[in-house]
Design a protein around this motif. Structure first.
Motif, short mmCIF file in Angstrom:
data_model
loop_
_atom_site.label_atom_id
_atom_site.label_comp_id
_atom_site.label_asym_id
_atom_site.label_seq_id
_atom_site.Cartn_x
_atom_site.Cartn_y
_atom_site.Cartn_z
N MET A 1 0.94 -1.28 -0.10
CA MET A 1 0.05 0.07 0.11
C MET A 1 0.88 1.32 0.02
O MET A 1 0.66 2.10 -0.96
N SER B 1 0.98 3.90 -3.10
CA SER B 1 0.75 5.39 -2.76
C SER B 1 2.08 6.09 -3.29
O SER B 1 2.07 7.24 -3.69
N VAL C 1 2.45 7.21 -6.80
CA VAL C 1 1.60 8.39 -7.08
C VAL C 1 2.27 9.59 -6.62
O VAL C 1 2.29 10.47 -7.41
N MET C 2 2.57 9.60 -5.46
CA MET C 2 3.22 10.80 -5.01
C MET C 2 4.63 11.35 -5.81
O MET C 2 4.70 12.49 -5.94
N SER D 1 -5.07 2.42 -1.75
CA SER D 1 -3.81 3.67 -1.84
C SER D 1 -3.94 4.42 -2.97
O SER D 1 -3.64 5.58 -2.65
N VAL D 2 -3.94 3.76 -3.86
CA VAL D 2 -3.89 4.48 -5.20
C VAL D 2 -5.07 5.63 -5.47
O VAL D 2 -4.86 6.63 -5.67
N THR E 1 -7.12 6.78 -3.05
CA THR E 1 -6.96 7.88 -2.07
C THR E 1 -5.98 8.89 -2.38
O THR E 1 -6.11 10.00 -2.22
N THR E 2 -4.80 8.42 -2.83
CA THR E 2 -3.64 9.61 -2.89
C THR E 2 -4.00 10.16 -4.14
O THR E 2 -3.88 11.49 -4.22
N GLN F 1 4.19 3.57 -12.04
CA GLN F 1 3.45 2.28 -11.83
C GLN F 1 4.06 1.36 -12.57
O GLN F 1 4.41 0.03 -11.88
#
Length: 314
Positions: A115, A119, A122-123, A253-254, A256-257, A276
């Protein structure tokens, strides 16, 4: 590999089944194909019927509006399909699919690690996007997003229920093991990614959704749809590593981020896909599947749960 039925050529070899014997096992590529057709029909039928109703109501999909309930229920099409197939399989006495990943306590360790990695990808992409001229990351914007959904607790519950929990027992826990009987991982990831993108299409026509804000014909909308393919591969890698719990964690996690960072620009969406793919490559190089071949029969179970189907234990 499925077991062929006994040959009828030798009458002497055919004997009536004893009362305690296991039922015949019709599972196999043909049975899996029928399962997949039924699963897809239920998933698309339930979801598109609900989302079509939401489109007909009009207005934004916000709590308290007539549009919100059918919009929310539409996300549960894959979960309903998974439950129907699980009950159907158990009533027929069929074994769990060979490529289903059984639950292991180690999943409780792998899920948070995967997770955080998902995340983080993405960040990192968002930071690179900002360096290239995209909008800067803002904690106040993230707080506004959570407040609009009723606060942090309501936001987190919504993000885990609508998407990860309502989809992963279906796409990964049910469809993937059956597709794996005749297809390779990359082929499945591509096919499931395309199916996933098509399944999401009605959301582009419901006001208030992320997809509607992006626009179907915009570069961001196209990249968002295409991004279902690497996303499908990433979540599949998580499932292969630690089962449906890990796939739920990565999906959560993806999503939400991306929502908290308000990812919308084409450049950042493209960078997310690239990050990714790097993470997927790392996972493929550092791990291998830990599935266990299902035994011909499985022990008695309690009532069906939302977990993925697990191979029987000796």
């Amino acid at each position: 590999m499925s077991t062929s039925p006994a040959s009828p050529a030798s009458p002497a070899s055919a004997s009536p089944a004893s009362p305690g014997s296991a039922p015949a096992n019709p599972a196999g590529p043909r049975g899996y194909r029928a399962d997949l057709i039924l699963f897809m029909a239920i998933s698309f039928g339930v979801s598109w019927a609900c989302w079509g109703t939401a489109i007909g109501f009009g207005g934004e999909a916000e709590a308290g509006t007539p549009t919100y309930l059918p919009f929310l229920l539409g996300a549960f099409g894959p979960l309903i399909g998974a439950l129907v197939l699980r009950v159907r399989r158990r009533r027929r006495g069929e074994p769990v699919p060979e490529h289903a990943v059984r639950y292991r306590p180690a999943a409780l360790l792998w899920a948070p690690a995967l997770m955080l990695a998902a995340s983080g990808a993405v960040m990192v992409a968002a930071l690179f996007g900002h360096a290239a001229g995209d909008i800067a990351l803002s904690w106040s914007d993230a707080q506004d997003v959570m407040n609009d959904m009723g606060g942090p607790a309501a936001f987190l519950v919504s993000m885990i229920v609508s998407g990860p929990l309502s989809e992963e027992p279906g796409w990964r826990g049910t469809a993937y093991p059956r597709m794996r009987a005749t297809m390779g991982r990359f082929q499945i990831a591509f096919v499931l990614g395309v199916i996933w993108a098509v399944w999401h299409m009605p959301l582009f026509f419901i006001d208030g959704t992320v997809q509607n804000d992006l626009g179907l014909a915009s570069p961001s909308g196209v990249l968002f749809a295409v991004g279902n393919i690497p996303m499908a591969m990433l979540v599949t890698c998580a499932y292969d590593r630690a089962g449906v719990l890990a796939s739920i964690a990565v999906h959560f996690s993806v999503n939400t981020t991306m929502v908290l960072l308000s990812v919308e620009t084409p450049a950042t969406l493209a960078l997310i896909m690239g990050c990714q793919m790097l993470l997927i490559t790392l996972l493929l190089l550092t791990g291998r599947r830990t599935t266990t071949t299902a035994a011909p029969t499985e022990p008695a179970e309690t009532a069906p749960s939302l977990r993925t189907e697990e191979p029987a234990r000796a």
